[in-house]
Design a protein around this motif. Structure first.
Motif, PDB file in Angstrom:
ATOM      1  N   PRO A   1       0.810  -1.225   0.000  1.00 57.24           N
ATOM      2  CA  PRO A   1       0.000   0.000   0.000  1.00 57.24           C
ATOM      3  C   PRO A   1       0.845   1.279   0.000  1.00 57.24           C
ATOM      4  O   PRO A   1       0.479   2.264  -0.635  1.00 57.24           O
ATOM      5  CB  PRO A   1      -0.821  -0.100   1.287  1.00 57.24           C
ATOM      6  CG  PRO A   1      -0.918  -1.546   1.553  1.00 57.24           C
ATOM      7  CD  PRO A   1       0.397  -2.115   1.096  1.00 57.24           C
TER       8      PRO A   1
ATOM      9  N   TRP B   1      -6.829   4.248   0.392  1.00 57.38           N
ATOM     10  CA  TRP B   1      -5.803   4.168   1.419  1.00 57.38           C
ATOM     11  C   TRP B   1      -5.395   5.529   1.938  1.00 57.38           C
ATOM     12  O   TRP B   1      -4.550   5.634   2.819  1.00 57.38           O
ATOM     13  CB  TRP B   1      -4.565   3.449   0.885  1.00 57.38           C
ATOM     14  CG  TRP B   1      -4.811   1.979   0.636  1.00 57.38           C
ATOM     15  CD1 TRP B   1      -5.711   1.181   1.261  1.00 57.38           C
ATOM     16  CD2 TRP B   1      -4.165   1.173  -0.330  1.00 57.38           C
ATOM     17  NE1 TRP B   1      -5.662  -0.080   0.756  1.00 57.38           N
ATOM     18  CE2 TRP B   1      -4.704  -0.124  -0.221  1.00 57.38           C
ATOM     19  CE3 TRP B   1      -3.168   1.392  -1.266  1.00 57.38           C
ATOM     20  CZ2 TRP B   1      -4.296  -1.184  -1.022  1.00 57.38           C
ATOM     21  CZ3 TRP B   1      -2.758   0.344  -2.053  1.00 57.38           C
ATOM     22  CH2 TRP B   1      -3.321  -0.931  -1.927  1.00 57.38           C
TER      23      TRP B   1
ATOM     24  N   THR C   1      -7.826   1.840  -4.932  1.00 61.10           N
ATOM     25  CA  THR C   1      -6.713   1.589  -4.026  1.00 61.10           C
ATOM     26  C   THR C   1      -6.130   2.844  -3.402  1.00 61.10           C
ATOM     27  O   THR C   1      -6.223   3.046  -2.198  1.00 61.10           O
ATOM     28  CB  THR C   1      -5.596   0.834  -4.764  1.00 61.10           C
ATOM     29  OG1 THR C   1      -5.192   1.586  -5.897  1.00 61.10           O
ATOM     30  CG2 THR C   1      -6.045  -0.535  -5.190  1.00 61.10           C
TER      31      THR C   1
END
Length: 108
Positions: free
Chosen positions: A20, A103, A99
């Motif tokens: 991440p 995040w 994504t």
């Protein structure tokens, strides 16, 4: 260090912390790679499609240019642009939304 303090190690540390954290740079590299690959594919079709006399967008642009069909040349170029924008807009923008923004690495 925060992952180590939480007891993460090995695969979980990579999957939950490192990927991440690095995904924004990975996604940027994929975008740049896609742009170079797409241009190279069209250039290869222009060069090698001529000798093979095969079909494809590059071959279509080449034959239209040789026959002085300007509208067809621009239609082929527009097709190349639209495919590039479609991939950028659908695939990469969706990946970013799913994504990176989730995040919290990019402000929405």
């Amino acid at each position: 260090m925060a992952g180590r303090n939480l007891g993460l190690s090995g695969g979980r540390f990579v999957a939950e912390i490192l990927v991440p954290a690095a995904f924004l740079q990975i996604l940027s590299g994929l975008r740049i790679g896609w742009a170079f690959a797409w241009r190279t594919l069209i250039a290869a079709e222009l060069l090698f499609g001529v000798s093979a006399r095969s079909s494809g967008i590059g071959w279509f642009i080449y034959t239209s240019r040789a026959q002085l069909e300007t509208a067809s040349v621009f239609a082929g170029l527009l097709t190349v642009i639209l495919i590039g924008l479609l991939v950028e807009g659908v695939i990469f923008r969706s990946l970013t939304r799913i994504t990176v923004q989730r995040w919290g690495q990019v402000q929405t």
